[in-house]
Every structure is written in C-alpha cells, then in structure tokens.
Design a protein around this motif. Structure first.
Motif, PDB file in Angstrom:
ATOM      1  N   LEU A 156      -2.482  13.149  -0.809  1.00 21.58           N
ATOM      2  CA  LEU A 156      -1.689  12.147  -0.825  1.00 21.58           C
ATOM      3  C   LEU A 156      -0.547  12.192   0.017  1.00 21.58           C
ATOM      4  CD1 LEU A 156      -1.562   9.399  -2.180  1.00 21.58           C
ATOM      5  CD2 LEU A 156      -0.014  10.722  -4.419  1.00 21.58           C
ATOM      6  N   ALA A 157       0.069  13.106   0.081  1.00 18.54           N
ATOM      7  CA  ALA A 157       1.124  12.746   1.552  1.00 18.54           C
ATOM      8  C   ALA A 157       0.702  12.635   2.696  1.00 18.54           C
ATOM      9  CB  ALA A 157       1.875  14.097   1.032  1.00 18.54           C
ATOM     10  N   ALA A 158      -0.294  13.610   3.250  1.00 16.73           N
ATOM     11  CA  ALA A 158      -0.975  13.328   4.002  1.00 16.73           C
ATOM     12  C   ALA A 158      -1.136  11.610   4.032  1.00 16.73           C
ATOM     13  CB  ALA A 158      -1.733  14.035   4.323  1.00 16.73           C
ATOM     14  N   GLU A 159      -1.954  11.071   3.771  1.00 12.49           N
ATOM     15  CA  GLU A 159      -2.377   9.779   3.216  1.00 12.49           C
ATOM     16  C   GLU A 159      -0.745   8.879   3.237  1.00 12.49           C
ATOM     17  OE1 GLU A 159      -4.749   6.241   0.648  1.00 12.49           O
ATOM     18  OE2 GLU A 159      -5.030   8.207   0.175  1.00 12.49           O
ATOM     19  N   LEU A 160       0.114   9.420   2.664  1.00  8.87           N
ATOM     20  CA  LEU A 160       1.330   8.470   2.732  1.00  8.87           C
ATOM     21  C   LEU A 160       1.463   8.753   4.678  1.00  8.87           C
ATOM     22  CD1 LEU A 160       3.032   6.939   1.606  1.00  8.87           C
ATOM     23  CD2 LEU A 160       4.517   8.531   0.562  1.00  8.87           C
ATOM     24  N   GLN A 161       2.042   9.828   5.259  1.00  2.28           N
ATOM     25  CA  GLN A 161       2.181  10.015   6.419  1.00  2.28           C
ATOM     26  C   GLN A 161       1.144   8.633   7.111  1.00  2.28           C
ATOM     27  OE1 GLN A 161       4.846  11.441   6.857  1.00  2.28           O
ATOM     28  NE2 GLN A 161       5.102  10.154   8.752  1.00  2.28           N
ATOM     29  N   LYS A 162       0.278   9.179   6.887  1.00  2.00           N
ATOM     30  CA  LYS A 162      -0.964   8.118   7.982  1.00  2.00           C
ATOM     31  C   LYS A 162      -0.456   6.376   7.907  1.00  2.00           C
ATOM     32  CE  LYS A 162      -5.127   7.429   8.986  1.00  2.00           C
ATOM     33  NZ  LYS A 162      -6.970   7.825   8.729  1.00  2.00           N
ATOM     34  N   ALA A 163       0.265   6.015   6.996  1.00  2.00           N
ATOM     35  CA  ALA A 163       0.221   4.892   6.343  1.00  2.00           C
ATOM     36  C   ALA A 163       1.775   4.252   6.856  1.00  2.00           C
ATOM     37  CB  ALA A 163       0.588   4.184   4.981  1.00  2.00           C
ATOM     38  N   HIS A 213       1.228  -1.361   0.013  1.00  2.00           N
ATOM     39  CA  HIS A 213       0.186   0.193   0.388  1.00  2.00           C
ATOM     40  C   HIS A 213       0.825   1.638  -0.301  1.00  2.00           C
ATOM     41  CE1 HIS A 213      -3.713   2.949   0.779  1.00  2.00           C
ATOM     42  NE2 HIS A 213      -2.552   2.983   2.105  1.00  2.00           N
ATOM     43  N   ILE A 214       1.817   0.950   1.220  1.00  2.00           N
ATOM     44  CA  ILE A 214       3.117   2.469   0.401  1.00  2.00           C
ATOM     45  C   ILE A 214       3.565   2.763  -0.332  1.00  2.00           C
ATOM     46  CG2 ILE A 214       4.508   3.506   2.287  1.00  2.00           C
ATOM     47  CD1 ILE A 214       3.622   1.864   4.990  1.00  2.00           C
ATOM     48  N   GLU A 215       3.943   1.706  -0.859  1.00  2.00           N
ATOM     49  CA  GLU A 215       4.998   1.762  -2.325  1.00  2.00           C
ATOM     50  C   GLU A 215       3.563   2.153  -3.741  1.00  2.00           C
ATOM     51  OE1 GLU A 215       6.210  -0.818  -5.536  1.00  2.00           O
ATOM     52  OE2 GLU A 215       6.609  -2.212  -3.994  1.00  2.00           O
ATOM     53  N   LYS A 216       2.213   1.853  -3.426  1.00  2.00           N
ATOM     54  CA  LYS A 216       1.811   2.381  -4.443  1.00  2.00           C
ATOM     55  C   LYS A 216       1.252   4.000  -3.965  1.00  2.00           C
ATOM     56  CE  LYS A 216      -2.352   2.437  -7.162  1.00  2.00           C
ATOM     57  NZ  LYS A 216      -2.284   3.539  -7.845  1.00  2.00           N
TER      58      LYS A 216
END
Length: 65
Positions: A47-54, A9-12
C-alpha cells in the motif's frame, strides 16, 4: 481527467495506510500468529508503494501542465 481523480485516490490510500499504522502500533498485534503479522506488514508495504506511485504520478501530471 486523471489529475482530477488523483487527490481522492491518494486520500483513500492514505486512510487505508493509516489503518495499518494503527493496527501495527497496537502491542497485541505482535501476539498474533507470525503468518498474520507478515501478511499484514506485506500489505502495508504494498500500500505504501502504491501511495508513493500515486504521488509520483501526480507530480508528473502537474509538471506537464
């Protein structure tokens, strides 16, 4: 189970974020209508926020093991 799925998920998310970085880096990007620029920048920030959350979630799950 969630921990096993997070790396993919993080890679995507990282790939999607990189597409925005490349798009925004193009000089022609800023010749687009202001609304489109703003929308793209907003999507990139979300998207950056979602990535940080992940990443944070991954860290939490790793600590519990």
């Amino acid at each position: 189970r969630e921990l096993d799925q997070l790396p993919a998920h993080i890679e995507k998310l990282e790939q999607d974020h990189e597409k925005f970085v490349v798009l925004i880096a193009e000089p022609a990007f800023y010749n687009k209508p202001t609304e489109e620029i703003t929308q793209t920048q907003t999507q990139m920030a979300e998207l950056a926020a979602e990535l940080q959350k992940a990443y944070n979630r991954w860290e939490q799950l790793e600590e519990k093991q």
